[in-house]
Design a protein around this motif. Structure first.
Motif, mmCIF file in Angstrom:
data_model
loop_
_atom_site.group_PDB
_atom_site.id
_atom_site.type_symbol
_atom_site.label_atom_id
_atom_site.label_comp_id
_atom_site.label_asym_id
_atom_site.label_seq_id
_atom_site.Cartn_x
_atom_site.Cartn_y
_atom_site.Cartn_z
ATOM 1 N N GLN A 157 0.799 -1.223 0.000
ATOM 2 C CA GLN A 157 0.000 0.000 0.000
ATOM 3 C C GLN A 157 0.835 1.278 0.000
ATOM 4 O O GLN A 157 0.323 2.355 -0.304
ATOM 5 N N MET A 158 2.104 1.187 0.308
ATOM 6 C CA MET A 158 2.951 2.378 0.344
ATOM 7 C C MET A 158 3.075 2.970 -1.062
ATOM 8 O O MET A 158 3.225 2.227 -2.037
ATOM 9 N N PRO A 159 3.013 4.295 -1.215
ATOM 10 C CA PRO A 159 3.090 4.917 -2.540
ATOM 11 C C PRO A 159 4.364 4.530 -3.279
ATOM 12 O O PRO A 159 5.419 4.329 -2.667
ATOM 13 N N GLU A 160 4.256 4.428 -4.594
ATOM 14 C CA GLU A 160 5.412 4.050 -5.402
ATOM 15 C C GLU A 160 6.550 5.056 -5.259
ATOM 16 O O GLU A 160 7.724 4.688 -5.283
ATOM 17 N N LEU A 219 4.456 -0.277 -3.522
ATOM 18 C CA LEU A 219 3.846 -0.778 -4.745
ATOM 19 C C LEU A 219 2.542 -0.068 -5.083
ATOM 20 O O LEU A 219 1.926 -0.360 -6.106
ATOM 21 N N GLY A 220 2.068 0.826 -4.207
ATOM 22 C CA GLY A 220 0.985 1.734 -4.543
ATOM 23 C C GLY A 220 -0.382 1.126 -4.739
ATOM 24 O O GLY A 220 -1.208 1.677 -5.489
ATOM 25 N N LEU A 252 -6.054 -0.558 -0.314
ATOM 26 C CA LEU A 252 -6.218 -1.570 0.733
ATOM 27 C C LEU A 252 -6.949 -2.794 0.202
ATOM 28 O O LEU A 252 -6.559 -3.933 0.470
ATOM 29 N N LEU A 253 -8.021 -2.576 -0.574
ATOM 30 C CA LEU A 253 -8.797 -3.697 -1.098
ATOM 31 C C LEU A 253 -7.954 -4.559 -2.029
ATOM 32 O O LEU A 253 -7.945 -5.788 -1.921
ATOM 33 N N ASN A 254 -7.234 -3.920 -2.953
ATOM 34 C CA ASN A 254 -6.409 -4.684 -3.895
ATOM 35 C C ASN A 254 -5.280 -5.418 -3.176
ATOM 36 O O ASN A 254 -4.953 -6.566 -3.509
ATOM 37 N N MET A 258 4.776 -6.952 -7.091
ATOM 38 C CA MET A 258 3.445 -7.407 -6.700
ATOM 39 C C MET A 258 3.304 -8.925 -6.827
ATOM 40 O O MET A 258 2.774 -9.596 -5.926
ATOM 41 N N TRP A 259 3.805 -9.481 -7.935
ATOM 42 C CA TRP A 259 3.607 -10.914 -8.172
ATOM 43 C C TRP A 259 4.510 -11.752 -7.289
ATOM 44 O O TRP A 259 4.125 -12.852 -6.853
ATOM 45 N N LEU A 260 5.714 -11.262 -7.010
ATOM 46 C CA LEU A 260 6.587 -11.991 -6.090
ATOM 47 C C LEU A 260 5.999 -12.023 -4.681
ATOM 48 O O LEU A 260 6.066 -13.043 -3.989
ATOM 49 N N VAL A 261 5.412 -10.909 -4.238
ATOM 50 C CA VAL A 261 4.752 -10.882 -2.930
ATOM 51 C C VAL A 261 3.623 -11.896 -2.891
ATOM 52 O O VAL A 261 3.451 -12.627 -1.903
ATOM 53 N N LEU A 262 2.843 -11.964 -3.970
ATOM 54 C CA LEU A 262 1.754 -12.943 -4.051
ATOM 55 C C LEU A 262 2.285 -14.359 -3.890
ATOM 56 O O LEU A 262 1.760 -15.159 -3.090
ATOM 57 N N ILE A 263 3.341 -14.701 -4.632
ATOM 58 C CA ILE A 263 3.879 -16.062 -4.595
ATOM 59 C C ILE A 263 4.496 -16.369 -3.240
ATOM 60 O O ILE A 263 4.228 -17.418 -2.632
ATOM 61 N N ILE A 264 5.325 -15.455 -2.742
ATOM 62 C CA ILE A 264 6.010 -15.692 -1.469
ATOM 63 C C ILE A 264 5.020 -15.814 -0.326
ATOM 64 O O ILE A 264 5.131 -16.711 0.526
#
Length: 485
Positions: free
Chosen positions: A298-301, A306-307, A310-312, A365-371
């Protein structure tokens, strides 16, 4: 005191075990949902309630305190008076707390309601104990894995649900949804779960319950509010001193009580002690990622984040909870083949590998999802193994209390993680036009703490001695002698 076999008594086995397991899992997820229900609006509470930030912090803290105190107490009450009966009372209190919270215009009634919601966490260890009495042996491992995982699943799934509700409706709707979940769980409990019987003997250890409550309250207040009050401030040190003193006195008293709230002699057995220590470490590893990844997403880019909204961010993190659920049947099959100890070690190793990747790789974003999903897999395996390890090492009549204590150990690990990781990120914060935001080094150090906790969990798990199940021919050891198996 001899070690009890984990096999459920045939006389008590339910004719519809799958339905019982589903109800117990739903009740557990409904209870753990209460832990994250207010996260989407936590920063807005002072404005919504017209109260100071210090006062609104109690809305979060009181749920933590009550749930921590309630889990071992409700487990003992379940052993004495019947697990289903106590679980029904806890679900009723959860519903009452949800309704009070939904009708609360100010902070005081909301704190009361949130405290009552915290009692619901006791249904998770009670549900695990009920499985021992109602589910056939061949399905017990998978059933325990599913119900045990709800401790993490409810929070993981609850965050996006809460974010979605608060984005489109008044915040009070959150608590009406919670009340409906609790009411549905209660109705299913009354219809599906067998009544069972307690092992009523002696009196309930009221002094022990009060002593444990004071000790845990002091310790958890110091841990959960230390970052806000200051770790060397008078309130933090005072509550820490009260907590430690009370717990030492409580332990002295419990060792001399004929029917203690927690049998510390049983808890000191190698399998129980090492499993509980591993539980603290795994709870820490679980919650480290639960704090770091939402903030990073959620922290701004412009500030290095990754900006995401909260919902996303919540939707991106939700697969971790789904992974915990998906691992339940696999964990049960693995446990039947190799036993619970290798399952716990494997879960900790998987979490360690995920954290190592998070530290070494440039996260997107995708690495966070996988990890985060891989961490969920490891948590699912570890949480599946812990109750089985506990139940293999304790007598049948102490199943509820022992599982309650183990659930408390997991919660203690998450509480410590919340304090430590929050302090690390706060200390690393840089001033920007968008406010104070954690630095890259702060995120990296927080992830290293999670990695250290996972490695420690794996090391502790390898030291868990395998308990030898009691047989009918085996003489019981005298009361008060440690049965180190």
């Amino acid at each position: 005191m001899s070690v009890a076999p984990i096999d459920p008594p045939a006389a008590h086995t339910s004719a519809r075990p799958k339905l019982v397991v589903a109800v117990l899992a739903f009740a557990g997820m409904s209870a753990s949902f209460m832990q994250t229900i207010l996260i989407p609006i936590q920063a807005k509470l002072p404005e919504l309630l017209n109260a100071s930030r210090d006062d609104t912090a109690w809305v979060i803290t009181v749920t933590l305190l009550v749930s921590a105190i309630c889990t071992p107490v409700s487990g003992k009450l379940g052993d004495m008076y019947g697990k289903r009966r106590v679980a029904v009372v806890l679900l009723s209190l959860l519903i009452a707390g949800s309704v009070i919270s939904a009708l609360s215009p100010t902070v005081v009634p909301l704190i009361i309601g949130r405290g009552l919601q915290g009692t619901g966490m006791g249904v998770i260890p009670l549900g695990i104990s009920i499985l021992r009495d109602t589910v056939p042996k061949e399905r017990l491992g998978s059933a325990i894995a599913l119900v045990s995982a709800t401790l993490g699943v409810g929070g993981a799934l609850g965050l996006p649900i809460s974010a979605l509700i608060t984005e489109h409706f008044d915040w009070h709707v959150l608590f009406w949804v919670a009340a409906c979940l609790g009411a549905f769980a209660l109705a299913l409990y009354l219809v599906v779960v067998p009544a069972g019987k307690g092992n009523l003997h002696g009196r309930f250890d009221v002094v022990g319950a009060i002593g444990l409550a004071i000790g845990l309250a002091g310790l958890l207040l110091a841990v959960s509010r230390g970052n806000e009050w200051g770790w060397t401030s008078a309130p933090t040190l005072t509550w820490l001193g009260i907590g430690i003193t009370a717990l030492v006195a409580w332990g002295w008293y419990e060792l001399r009580e004929s029917n203690p709230l927690v049998d510390l002699r049983v808890s000191a057995r190698g399998p129980v002690l090492m499993t509980n220590l591993s539980s603290i470490a795994m709870g820490f590893a679980l919650f480290s990622s639960s704090i770091v990844f939402p903030q990073l997403l959620q922290m701004p880019e412009a500030a290095g984040g990754l900006g995401l909204t909260l919902l996303n961010a919540s939707l991106l993190l939700m697969p971790s909870g789904l992974a915990m659920l998906a691992m339940s049947p696999l964990a049960g099959r693995i446990e039947r083949r190799v036993g619970p100890k290798p399952l716990l070690v494997a879960g900790a190793v998987i979490i360690s590998a995920a954290y190592l990747a998070a530290v070494l790789l440039d996260l997107n974003m995708w690495l966070v999802l996988i990890i985060n999903t891989v961490i969920g897999v490891g948590i699912g395996l570890g949480y599946a193994a812990m109750p089985t390890l506990i139940m293999q090492a304790v007598p049948v009549q102490e199943t509820g209390a022992a599982n309650g204590l183990n659930t408390l150990m997991r919660a203690l690990g998450t509480s410590i993680a919340a304090a430590v990781v929050a302090a690390v990120l706060a200390d690393s914060a840089n001033k920007t036009p968008m406010g104070s935001v954690p630095s890259e080094s702060g995120f990296e150090l927080a992830l290293l703490f999670g990695l250290g906790a996972a490695i420690l969990c794996a090391a502790l798990a390898t030291l868990i001695p395998i308990p030898k199940a009691a047989t009918d021919e085996e003489p019981a050891l005298p009361e008060g002698i440690l049965a180190a198996r």
